[in-house]
Design a protein around this motif. Structure first.
Motif, PDB file in Angstrom:
ATOM      1  N   LYS A 176      35.558  39.539  39.141  1.00 45.94           N
ATOM      2  CA  LYS A 176      35.770  39.030  40.528  1.00 45.94           C
ATOM      3  C   LYS A 176      36.821  39.565  41.237  1.00 45.94           C
ATOM      4  CE  LYS A 176      34.661  36.148  43.668  1.00 45.94           C
ATOM      5  NZ  LYS A 176      33.560  36.341  44.709  1.00 45.94           N
ATOM      6  N   ASN A 177      38.144  39.175  40.465  1.00 45.92           N
ATOM      7  CA  ASN A 177      39.339  39.667  40.893  1.00 45.92           C
ATOM      8  C   ASN A 177      39.894  40.960  40.780  1.00 45.92           C
ATOM      9  OD1 ASN A 177      39.555  36.976  42.384  1.00 45.92           O
ATOM     10  ND2 ASN A 177      40.121  36.429  40.253  1.00 45.92           N
ATOM     11  N   CYS A 184      39.119  49.044  48.604  1.00 41.72           N
ATOM     12  CA  CYS A 184      39.459  47.525  48.810  1.00 41.72           C
ATOM     13  C   CYS A 184      38.205  46.866  49.473  1.00 41.72           C
ATOM     14  CB  CYS A 184      40.697  47.078  49.029  1.00 41.72           C
ATOM     15  SG  CYS A 184      41.844  47.248  47.807  1.00 41.72           S
ATOM     16  N   SER A 192      35.354  44.170  48.819  1.00 41.40           N
ATOM     17  CA  SER A 192      35.383  42.976  49.516  1.00 41.40           C
ATOM     18  C   SER A 192      33.798  42.770  50.006  1.00 41.40           C
ATOM     19  CB  SER A 192      36.425  42.989  50.686  1.00 41.40           C
ATOM     20  OG  SER A 192      37.555  43.088  50.204  1.00 41.40           O
ATOM     21  N   VAL A 234      46.481  35.104  41.321  1.00 40.56           N
ATOM     22  CA  VAL A 234      45.251  34.904  40.719  1.00 40.56           C
ATOM     23  C   VAL A 234      45.054  35.549  39.116  1.00 40.56           C
ATOM     24  CG1 VAL A 234      43.680  34.169  42.808  1.00 40.56           C
ATOM     25  CG2 VAL A 234      44.138  36.773  41.798  1.00 40.56           C
ATOM     26  N   LEU A 252      51.005  38.097  41.856  1.00 39.41           N
ATOM     27  CA  LEU A 252      49.807  37.895  42.202  1.00 39.41           C
ATOM     28  C   LEU A 252      49.521  36.460  41.746  1.00 39.41           C
ATOM     29  CD1 LEU A 252      47.643  40.916  40.592  1.00 39.41           C
ATOM     30  CD2 LEU A 252      47.847  40.131  43.166  1.00 39.41           C
ATOM     31  N   LYS A 287      42.374  43.578  45.858  1.00 41.11           N
ATOM     32  CA  LYS A 287      44.052  43.957  46.406  1.00 41.11           C
ATOM     33  C   LYS A 287      44.499  45.063  46.159  1.00 41.11           C
ATOM     34  CE  LYS A 287      46.689  39.668  47.322  1.00 41.11           C
ATOM     35  NZ  LYS A 287      47.268  40.156  48.615  1.00 41.11           N
ATOM     36  N   LYS A 297      33.730  40.902  46.113  1.00 38.26           N
ATOM     37  CA  LYS A 297      34.973  40.892  45.058  1.00 38.26           C
ATOM     38  C   LYS A 297      36.423  40.601  45.926  1.00 38.26           C
ATOM     39  CE  LYS A 297      32.443  43.345  42.181  1.00 38.26           C
ATOM     40  NZ  LYS A 297      31.968  42.663  40.835  1.00 38.26           N
ATOM     41  N   ASN A 298      37.184  39.849  45.212  1.00 40.27           N
ATOM     42  CA  ASN A 298      38.462  39.721  45.752  1.00 40.27           C
ATOM     43  C   ASN A 298      39.314  40.840  45.383  1.00 40.27           C
ATOM     44  OD1 ASN A 298      37.817  37.228  46.663  1.00 40.27           O
ATOM     45  ND2 ASN A 298      38.547  36.322  44.591  1.00 40.27           N
ATOM     46  N   VAL A 329      43.810  38.576  36.941  1.00 44.65           N
ATOM     47  CA  VAL A 329      43.023  39.818  37.383  1.00 44.65           C
ATOM     48  C   VAL A 329      41.910  40.182  36.526  1.00 44.65           C
ATOM     49  CG1 VAL A 329      43.351  42.443  37.612  1.00 44.65           C
ATOM     50  CG2 VAL A 329      45.241  40.745  38.475  1.00 44.65           C
ATOM     51  N   ASP A 330      40.663  40.397  36.675  1.00 45.71           N
ATOM     52  CA  ASP A 330      39.714  40.845  36.006  1.00 45.71           C
ATOM     53  C   ASP A 330      39.564  42.026  35.515  1.00 45.71           C
ATOM     54  OD1 ASP A 330      38.782  37.861  36.000  1.00 45.71           O
ATOM     55  OD2 ASP A 330      37.812  38.452  37.959  1.00 45.71           O
TER      56      ASP A 330
END
Ligand code: SF4
Ligand code: SF4
Length: 230
Positions: free
Chosen positions: A20-21, A46, A50, A84, A82, A57, A54-55, A86-87
């Protein structure tokens, strides 16, 4: 200079299916010159991610991402800021740069966003180690970010041969007739053993089956002379 080309988007989406991230990393070295991994391409990817919810960056390294010490700092800065978890990281650089990121961040998926077309190497502890022979169809997302083509003396793509003893590759030793520890102090683990251990640690051994089911490779993508038209 390492010539790179963008991977097809569907391949990247497939790699990122459970993520997701996502952080997209660009490289201001060769990939920027090739217009495959500069700021424009990072933003472009990106935006596409998006639009698929997906989030994403993006960040571009100030120096070539294959430069280990600079990339260490670059990644530390990103991770500090960051908010969140990161996945996955998608790296828009040659296979060498992807492996440098994958060595530094070993507990998150690191995927290749480009295919490398010519040789490259990374520098660590004053040693230049070849990491990528530029096969033109990168599979690092299936091998825990470790390149079997480059790191296996037989360039074996489809699993280990019978030369390993307790995880150590004996191929160079057998070929030279000398104990490998006496040749340039090189210690070589069988790359397939290293790949398997890394995938197992991350509970991703099933990727090996996916790797073995790939279509036969098109080796013509390695043919010379290579040209990248801008
Ligand atoms: S699979 Fe290996 S040789 Fe092929 S592009 Fe990736 S790192 Fe380079
Ligand atoms: S032992 Fe492993 S690294 Fe060595 S040649 Fe065989 S497959 Fe390649």
């Amino acid at each position: 200079m390492i010539i790179t080309e963008k991977k097809p988007l569907n391949e990247i989406f497939d790699m990122l299916s459970g993520a997701k991230n996502v952080v997209v990393l660009g490289c201001s070295g060769c990939a920027s010159v090739c217009e495959t991994g500069g700021e424009v391409q990072v933003n472009e990817l990106c935006n596409k991610l998006s639009s698929y919810r997906k989030n994403a960056k993006g960040f571009v390294s100030v120096k070539g991402i294959c430069r280990v010490s600079d990339t260490n700092e670059f990644l530390a800065g990103i991770l500090r800021n960051l908010k969140v978890k990161v996945d996955a990281f998608v790296v828009l650089s040659c296979g060498s740069g992807v492996q440098v990121v994958s060595e530094i961040i070993s507990d998150v998926d690191v995927f290749p966003g480009l295919n490398s077309k010519r040789c490259s190497s990374g520098v660590k502890n004053d040693i230049i180690s070849e990491k990528c022979i530029g096969c033109g169809d990168c599979i690092l997302h299936l091998t825990g970010g470790i390149c079997p083509f480059t790191l296996c003396p037989k360039n074996k793509f489809n699993g280990p041969c019978g030369d390993a003893v307790q995880g150590r590759c004996k191929t160079l030793e057998i070929a030279s007739g000398e104990n490998i520890n006496n040749i340039n102090n090189i210690n070589i683990d069988c790359v397939w053993s290293v790949i398997y251990k890394k995938l197992k640690e991350r509970k991703k051994e099933n990727l090996i089956n996916k790797l073995f089911k790939l279509k036969p490779r098109n080796w013509s993508s390695m043919n010379a002379p290579q040209r990248r038209y801008l």
